[in-house]
Write a protein that holds these residues in place. Structure first.
Motif, PDB file in Angstrom:
ATOM      1  N   UNK A   1       0.776  -1.270   0.113  1.00 26.82           N
ATOM      2  CA  UNK A   1      -0.067   0.053   0.039  1.00 26.82           C
ATOM      3  C   UNK A   1       0.868   1.260  -0.080  1.00 26.82           C
ATOM      4  N   UNK A   2       2.026   1.254  -0.415  1.00 23.12           N
ATOM      5  CA  UNK A   2       3.052   2.198  -0.215  1.00 23.12           C
ATOM      6  C   UNK A   2       3.659   2.706   0.613  1.00 23.12           C
ATOM      7  N   UNK A   3       3.633   1.947   1.717  1.00 20.67           N
ATOM      8  CA  UNK A   3       4.422   2.210   3.145  1.00 20.67           C
ATOM      9  C   UNK A   3       5.456   1.627   3.230  1.00 20.67           C
ATOM     10  N   UNK A   4       6.758   2.205   3.543  1.00 18.75           N
ATOM     11  CA  UNK A   4       7.967   1.138   3.671  1.00 18.75           C
ATOM     12  C   UNK A   4       8.706   1.296   5.142  1.00 18.75           C
ATOM     13  N   UNK A   5       8.276   1.756   6.249  1.00 21.58           N
ATOM     14  CA  UNK A   5       8.692   1.533   7.306  1.00 21.58           C
ATOM     15  C   UNK A   5       7.858   1.061   8.339  1.00 21.58           C
ATOM     16  N   UNK A   6       8.479   0.330   9.283  1.00 19.69           N
ATOM     17  CA  UNK A   6       7.614  -0.197  10.257  1.00 19.69           C
ATOM     18  C   UNK A   6       8.174   0.519  11.535  1.00 19.69           C
ATOM     19  N   UNK A   7       7.563   1.668  11.984  1.00 21.86           N
ATOM     20  CA  UNK A   7       8.020   2.362  13.219  1.00 21.86           C
ATOM     21  C   UNK A   7       7.446   2.087  14.484  1.00 21.86           C
ATOM     22  N   UNK A   8       7.498   0.784  14.783  1.00 24.95           N
ATOM     23  CA  UNK A   8       7.014   0.176  16.137  1.00 24.95           C
ATOM     24  C   UNK A   8       7.893  -0.876  16.380  1.00 24.95           C
ATOM     25  N   UNK A   9       7.728  -1.355  17.732  1.00 22.76           N
ATOM     26  CA  UNK A   9       8.333  -2.613  18.489  1.00 22.76           C
ATOM     27  C   UNK A   9       7.507  -3.746  17.746  1.00 22.76           C
ATOM     28  N   UNK A  10       8.148  -4.938  17.886  1.00 25.37           N
ATOM     29  CA  UNK A  10       7.380  -6.183  17.301  1.00 25.37           C
ATOM     30  C   UNK A  10       7.987  -7.339  18.418  1.00 25.37           C
ATOM     31  N   UNK A  11       6.670  -8.072  19.027  1.00 24.52           N
ATOM     32  CA  UNK A  11       7.226  -9.149  19.741  1.00 24.52           C
ATOM     33  C   UNK A  11       6.079 -10.311  19.692  1.00 24.52           C
ATOM     34  N   UNK A  12       6.729 -11.563  19.242  1.00 27.89           N
ATOM     35  CA  UNK A  12       5.582 -12.678  19.204  1.00 27.89           C
ATOM     36  C   UNK A  12       5.760 -13.342  20.512  1.00 27.89           C
ATOM     37  N   UNK A  13       4.442 -13.727  20.932  1.00 26.97           N
ATOM     38  CA  UNK A  13       3.989 -14.413  22.091  1.00 26.97           C
ATOM     39  C   UNK A  13       4.037 -16.025  21.410  1.00 26.97           C
ATOM     40  N   UNK A  14       4.931 -16.504  21.845  1.00 24.74           N
ATOM     41  CA  UNK A  14       5.187 -18.027  21.110  1.00 24.74           C
ATOM     42  C   UNK A  14       4.849 -18.988  22.186  1.00 24.74           C
ATOM     43  N   UNK A  15       3.922 -20.053  21.885  1.00 30.30           N
ATOM     44  CA  UNK A  15       3.486 -21.011  23.110  1.00 30.30           C
ATOM     45  C   UNK A  15       3.402 -22.396  22.523  1.00 30.30           C
ATOM     46  N   UNK A  16       3.922 -22.619  21.367  1.00 30.59           N
ATOM     47  CA  UNK A  16       3.707 -23.895  20.552  1.00 30.59           C
ATOM     48  C   UNK A  16       4.678 -24.750  21.666  1.00 30.59           C
ATOM     49  N   UNK A  17       5.704 -24.304  22.097  1.00 32.93           N
ATOM     50  CA  UNK A  17       6.703 -25.328  22.861  1.00 32.93           C
ATOM     51  C   UNK A  17       5.876 -25.524  24.269  1.00 32.93           C
ATOM     52  N   UNK A  18       4.841 -24.922  24.524  1.00 33.09           N
ATOM     53  CA  UNK A  18       4.055 -25.596  25.730  1.00 33.09           C
ATOM     54  C   UNK A  18       3.494 -27.030  25.311  1.00 33.09           C
ATOM     55  N   UNK A  19       2.988 -27.134  24.002  1.00 30.47           N
ATOM     56  CA  UNK A  19       2.327 -28.165  23.824  1.00 30.47           C
ATOM     57  C   UNK A  19       2.888 -29.266  23.006  1.00 30.47           C
ATOM     58  N   UNK A  20       4.265 -28.555  22.301  1.00 30.95           N
ATOM     59  CA  UNK A  20       4.844 -29.598  21.662  1.00 30.95           C
ATOM     60  C   UNK A  20       6.293 -29.729  22.225  1.00 30.95           C
ATOM     61  N   UNK A  21       7.040 -30.765  21.842  1.00 33.31           N
ATOM     62  CA  UNK A  21       8.383 -31.118  22.472  1.00 33.31           C
ATOM     63  C   UNK A  21       9.308 -30.320  21.697  1.00 33.31           C
ATOM     64  N   UNK A  22       9.192 -30.601  20.288  1.00 33.69           N
ATOM     65  CA  UNK A  22      10.210 -29.933  19.465  1.00 33.69           C
ATOM     66  C   UNK A  22       9.290 -28.963  18.569  1.00 33.69           C
ATOM     67  N   UNK A  23      10.178 -27.825  17.972  1.00 30.40           N
ATOM     68  CA  UNK A  23       9.505 -27.355  16.978  1.00 30.40           C
ATOM     69  C   UNK A  23       9.699 -27.898  15.655  1.00 30.40           C
ATOM     70  N   UNK A  24       9.007 -27.218  14.596  1.00 29.90           N
ATOM     71  CA  UNK A  24       8.959 -27.723  13.276  1.00 29.90           C
ATOM     72  C   UNK A  24      10.377 -27.342  12.610  1.00 29.90           C
ATOM     73  N   UNK A  25      11.157 -28.084  12.002  1.00 32.15           N
ATOM     74  CA  UNK A  25      12.403 -27.899  11.502  1.00 32.15           C
ATOM     75  C   UNK A  25      12.530 -27.377   9.934  1.00 32.15           C
ATOM     76  N   UNK A  26      12.716 -26.316   9.607  1.00 30.14           N
ATOM     77  CA  UNK A  26      12.977 -25.727   8.178  1.00 30.14           C
ATOM     78  C   UNK A  26      14.034 -26.588   7.571  1.00 30.14           C
TER      79      UNK A  26
END
Length: 320
Positions: free
Chosen positions: A35-60
């Motif tokens: 949409x013509x915007x080129x910067x992201x002037x904010x902090x970003x953090x992922x709340x990751x919870x898959x490790x609570x239910x799964x022993x190991x993450x998927x592996x790329x």
């Protein structure tokens, strides 16, 4: 007051946190660029919870499709020649289906066997939700408590910031639960839900039971009280998890007057020529979400434009 975007992912096992966080942020920036915007002037953090239910993450790095840790749906850029499906007929079908679901939910006494059917649906289609709602392990330090507390801690970390909280799929349930049940006193600027099952009777029934609320025509679930400005809900009509795409008629306004605002979008996530209209990456780069995010980023707390952000984008578009 600085801005921050907090994200919480949805159902199923995931790649490791750093990878998932990077792919979400890449998708967001892809949508802004569209949409013509080129910067992201904010902090970003992922709340990751898959490790609570799964022993190991998927592996790329795993290429063996038979390996349980094989990651099939990696991030891919938007397809160049993507053509969205016409939705007019499907919308009519979903609208009829929603009316039938509402009749079931809004009947205060439900019907014989309703709770059993609810449990059966969760068991068959939503493994993570079954663990999340497991009554036999209700109490302290259950997976539900751990997942909710993980989001709560991140919200507390940024309590002096202006927060946009994005919940995808089951993440939208966790977000709603934390803001309505666990810590309703928490304030955020904007709630965003994507591919959300919050309109499904099976989910609304669980939420209302925990709140001690009996849903009927005059008594519905509401927007979380701490959502100060907006609740935006994005759904692709092909997304089976979000088949009840319209949350505005299921959730009453909060005491602040905030109601869900629903957007029908085209989720263009495709990999190996297979579409997945539920995938987070496709939702995050839709122009509808990008415009909502841009408005959040470009205005200050009073709603006035942040002139420096606008100027930077004009300069970038002119010379780069």
């Amino acid at each position: 007051m600085s801005k921050v975007v907090i994200a919480i992912h949805g159902l199923g096992n995931k790649p490791d946190k750093d990878t998932l966080e990077y792919w979400w942020l890449t998708s967001i920036k892809e949508g802004l660029k569209g949409i013509g915007q080129y910067i992201f002037p904010a902090g970003f953090e992922m709340v990751y919870w898959a490790d609570i239910l799964y022993e190991k993450p998927l592996d790329i790095a795993i290429n063996d499709k038979d390996n349980p840790l094989y990651l099939e749906e990696k991030y891919t850029p938007a397809p160049v020649n993507y053509k969205p499906s016409p939705h007019s007929l499907r919308k009519k079908v979903l609208d009829v289906l929603e009316k039938q679901m509402d009749k079931v939910l809004l009947n205060g006494d439900h019907f014989p066997g309703f709770d059993q059917i609810t449990e059966m649906i969760i068991h068959k289609y939503f493994r993570d939700l079954e663990i999340y709602y497991d009554k036999t392990s209700a109490g302290k330090d259950t997976p539900r408590d751990l997942i909710r507390n993980r989001l709560y801690k991140v919200l507390q970390k940024y309590k002096k910031h202006e927060i946009m909280l994005i919940g995808h799929s089951m993440g939208s349930i966790v977000a709603y639960d934390v803001l309505s049940i666990l810590k309703p006193e928490i304030n955020i600027s904007t709630l965003v839900t994507m591919g959300s099952p919050l309109g499904l009777p099976v989910v609304m029934n669980k939420i209302s039971a925990e709140l001690g609320l009996k849903i009927n025509e005059t008594n519905k679930l509401t927007t979380p009280p701490g959502v100060l400005n907006n609740w935006f809900n994005f759904s692709d009509l092909e997304d089976k998890v979000a088949m009840n795409y319209n949350l505005a008629d299921d959730y009453d306004p909060s005491p602040r007057g905030v109601s869900p605002r629903d957007f029908i979008v085209n989720n263009n996530y495709t990999i190996n020529e297979v579409n997945n209209p539920h995938k987070s990456y496709g939702y995050l780069r839709t122009p509808e979400f990008a415009n909502v995010l841009c408005n959040f980023l470009m205005t200050n707390k009073s709603g006035k434009p942040k002139w420096l952000y606008s100027l930077y984008n004009k300069v970038y578009r002119r010379f780069f």
